[in-house]
Write an enzyme that holds these catalytic residues in place. Structure first.
Site, short mmCIF file in Angstrom:
data_model
loop_
_atom_site.label_atom_id
_atom_site.label_comp_id
_atom_site.label_asym_id
_atom_site.label_seq_id
_atom_site.Cartn_x
_atom_site.Cartn_y
_atom_site.Cartn_z
N HIS A 275 0.74 -0.98 0.07
CA HIS A 275 0.05 0.02 -0.02
C HIS A 275 1.10 1.34 -0.04
O HIS A 275 1.60 1.51 -0.94
CB HIS A 275 -0.96 -0.05 1.28
N HIS B 197 -2.06 -2.49 -9.62
CA HIS B 197 -2.75 -1.96 -8.71
C HIS B 197 -4.21 -2.77 -8.45
O HIS B 197 -4.52 -3.18 -9.85
CB HIS B 197 -3.17 -0.70 -9.18
N ASP C 168 2.91 5.42 -6.71
CA ASP C 168 4.13 5.50 -6.10
C ASP C 168 5.17 5.25 -6.74
O ASP C 168 6.54 5.61 -6.31
CB ASP C 168 3.93 4.41 -4.93
N1 ACO Z 1 5.67 -7.25 -10.07
C1 ACO Z 1 5.56 -8.46 -10.62
N2 ACO Z 1 4.41 -9.22 -10.77
C2 ACO Z 1 3.04 -8.43 -10.10
C3 ACO Z 1 3.17 -7.21 -9.69
C4 ACO Z 1 4.52 -6.71 -9.62
N3 ACO Z 1 4.43 -5.36 -8.81
N4 ACO Z 1 1.91 -7.14 -9.19
C5 ACO Z 1 1.17 -8.10 -9.64
N5 ACO Z 1 1.91 -9.12 -9.97
C6 ACO Z 1 1.43 -10.16 -10.82
C7 ACO Z 1 0.90 -11.30 -9.61
O1 ACO Z 1 2.15 -12.13 -9.30
C8 ACO Z 1 -0.04 -12.01 -10.19
O2 ACO Z 1 0.34 -12.92 -11.35
P1 ACO Z 1 -0.32 -14.25 -11.87
O3 ACO Z 1 -1.70 -13.83 -12.34
O4 ACO Z 1 0.53 -15.05 -12.79
O5 ACO Z 1 -0.37 -15.00 -10.41
C9 ACO Z 1 -0.87 -10.96 -11.17
O6 ACO Z 1 0.12 -10.02 -11.52
C10 ACO Z 1 -2.01 -10.40 -10.44
O7 ACO Z 1 -1.75 -9.67 -9.07
P2 ACO Z 1 -2.08 -9.63 -7.82
O8 ACO Z 1 -1.17 -10.00 -6.49
O9 ACO Z 1 -3.17 -10.83 -7.69
O10 ACO Z 1 -2.95 -8.21 -7.76
P3 ACO Z 1 -3.75 -7.76 -6.45
O11 ACO Z 1 -4.70 -6.85 -7.00
O12 ACO Z 1 -4.00 -8.54 -5.13
O13 ACO Z 1 -2.32 -6.89 -5.76
C11 ACO Z 1 -0.96 -5.02 -5.88
C12 ACO Z 1 -2.16 -5.33 -6.34
C13 ACO Z 1 -0.90 -5.17 -4.17
C14 ACO Z 1 -0.74 -3.49 -5.85
C15 ACO Z 1 0.31 -5.63 -6.31
O14 ACO Z 1 0.25 -5.42 -7.82
C16 ACO Z 1 1.66 -5.38 -6.05
O15 ACO Z 1 2.09 -6.04 -5.02
N6 ACO Z 1 2.14 -4.25 -6.50
C17 ACO Z 1 3.76 -3.66 -5.96
C18 ACO Z 1 3.45 -2.92 -4.67
C19 ACO Z 1 2.72 -1.44 -4.98
O16 ACO Z 1 3.41 -0.89 -6.09
N7 ACO Z 1 1.95 -1.16 -4.28
C20 ACO Z 1 1.37 0.24 -4.39
C21 ACO Z 1 -0.15 0.10 -4.71
S1 ACO Z 1 -0.80 1.72 -5.04
C22 ACO Z 1 -0.96 2.56 -3.46
O17 ACO Z 1 -1.13 1.99 -2.72
C23 ACO Z 1 -1.18 3.82 -3.71
#
Ligand code: ACO
Length: 432
Positions: free
Chosen positions: A267, A308, A367
């Site tokens: 987050h 996201h 971010d």
């Molecule tokens: N890097 C690599 N792979 C990723 C990333 C990433 N940053 N984000 C998602 N994926 C992949 C997952 O491994 C998953 O792959 P799969 O379908 O093969 O299993 C797919 O993309 C879907 O991802 P989920 O984790 O199911 O998506 P979710 O909606 O639960 O998570 C989140 C969203 C937490 C933002 C995630 O994308 C992440 O961890 N990003 C990095 C952290 C980040 O930048 N957070 C800031 C969010 S914005 C904010 O709070 C203002």
């Protein structure tokens, strides 16, 4: 008007239930399942709330597929270009943009609440000099309730409003004090002749030894970042504030819980994690290696600042920030910091073309860029999430006010699908 419904049929018994469908003003409709358990004895199962609307809200609208973000109906692009952060905070709190008199009055109210009680300052001394500022924020903001017993009746709208003003006003003062505690400098009192962002820069960077005037471009950049971070509907920290507040907890305790939730790297902690990641990657030549790590399911590494839960398109905030990032870096002529920005842009370019990221619609989020701007403004990395918390306080208190004022609000109490042991008898210690 014909009421819309959906019918669910249990094929094993042939029994059906009809559930009402609620339409919002924008966005998908929602199936009202409040009577489902009573009618069928079954819960719904939705870990992570992927398909669940937890409340009605009139504050913020997001269309993740189209990349649209509206605060009270106003597009984020227009607010970012034309408004001040306090104008936006007023909009979120009260529902409409203020006229000049309302804005002047609001600015006056907020600036008169910027000081913190002198005894609260001693609270900071209990923390080690190198305590993470977010750890201090959680504690100090939670402790604010101890100072305002006279205005903590959450059923009194005036008390709620004063608490909201206090939180918006005192957050920058507490945040700056966290920084000063880390660097061992005296806390600076707020200056009411400066704007919200200018005053924050003053409390952060001024010392009693010399005059300080905030850089107008730094002020402008901060104003923009605060507007972009001010609200984002039912994100994890806002939902935490609502959940905590649903029990009738006081607003300072609720916002402290929101700060704790925001701290997580999935987050608000992501802006700090982006900088740590860019530093770890170090050079453009290492990008391919790190992209491969991000794609490897056996590797915990994720590309921070990408992806996201809601945006499956370019985060509209990231688009705005990207331009300002250029302006700030050019203005500051901080050539030593340019390589990091170049590295970020190259990473973005490569990730946007990579099949893994394209397929999963993983675009840079807000971010990805905010940390780079904060770094260019001289704000230390461990303060990045604190900056986010200052801005998001406007959203948190607006949602808390909206929830408490809603006559239908009840304590939030999710149910579960139990997967533990069935009933079993206690075994005495000597028989185990
Ligand atoms: N890097 C690599 N792979 C990723 C990333 C990433 N940053 N984000 C998602 N994926 C992949 C997952 O491994 C998953 O792959 P799969 O379908 O093969 O299993 C797919 O993309 C879907 O991802 P989920 O984790 O199911 O998506 P979710 O909606 O639960 O998570 C989140 C969203 C937490 C933002 C995630 O994308 C992440 O961890 N990003 C990095 C952290 C980040 O930048 N957070 C800031 C969010 S914005 C904010 O709070 C203002």
């Amino acid at each position: 008007m014909v009421e819309k419904t959906v019918t669910l049929t249990d094929k094993s018994t042939g029994k059906s239930v009809e559930l009402p469908v609620k339409d919002g003003v924008l966005g998908p409709s929602a199936v009202d399942i409040t009577t489902l358990y009573a009618q069928t004895g079954m819960f719904t199962f939705d870990p992570g709330f992927v398909s669940t609307a937890s409340c009605n809200s009139a504050i913020t609208f997001i269309d993740g597929d189209e990349g649209i973000l509206l605060y009270r109906g106003y597009p984020i692009e227009q607010l970012a270009e034309k408004a001040s952060f306090l104008e936006v905070a007023y909009l979120l709190l009260y529902g409409d943009l203020p006229d000049q008199a309302q804005l002047d009055n609001f600015k006056g109210l907020i600036s008169r609440h910027t000081m913190i009680n002198e005894t609260l300052k001693t609270f900071f001394d209990g923390f080690r000099y190198d305590a993470h500022p977010m750890a201090i924020m959680v504690g100090v903001v939670g402790s604010l309730s101890a100072f305002y017993h006279d205005s903590l009746d959450i059923h009194n709208p005036r008390h709620r409003e004063i608490s909201a003003h206090r939180l918006i006003a005192k957050m920058p003062t507490i945040a700056a004090a966290c920084f000063k505690h880390n660097v061992g400098e005296p806390f600076m009192y707020p200056r009411n002749d400066l704007g919200y962002c200018g005053n924050f820069l003053h409390m952060l960077f001024a010392t009693p030894c010399e005059d300080y005037e905030p850089d107008p471009l730094a002020e402008k950049a901060l104003n923009l970042l605060f507007i972009l971070h001010a609200d984002h509907e039912q994100n994890a920290s806002t939902s935490t504030v609502r959940l905590a507040g649903s029990s009738g907890a006081n607003p300072f305790a609720c916002v402290a819980s929101g700060i704790a939730s925001l701290w997580g790297p999935a987050h608000g902690g992501a802006n700090e994690a982006v900088l740590a990641m860019l530093e770890e990657i170090g050079d453009v030549s290492n990008i391919d290696k790190y992209i491969a790590k991000a794609k490897d399911k056996d590797d915990a590494f994720r590309l921070m600042g990408f992806g996201h839960r809601v945006y499956k398109n370019y985060d509209p905030r990231a688009k705005i920030i990207r331009q300002v990032c250029h302006q700030v870096l050019d203005h500051l002529r901080s050539t030593s910091r340019h390589p990091m920005f170049e590295l970020a842009l190259r990473l973005e370019e490569i990730a946007l073309q990579d099949e893994y990221f394209v397929e999963r619609k993983l675009y840079p989020n807000v971010d990805f860029y905010s940390g780079i701007i904060y770094r260019a403004l001289g704000i230390p990395t461990n303060m990045f999430t604190v900056m986010f918390a200052i801005a998001r306080t406007a959203g948190w208190v607006s949602h808390w006010m909206e929830m408490i004022a809603d006559p239908q609000h009840r304590i939030s109490r999710p149910r579960q699908l139990y997967i533990g042991e069935k009933r079993r008898d206690f075994v005495p210690l000597n028989e185990r």
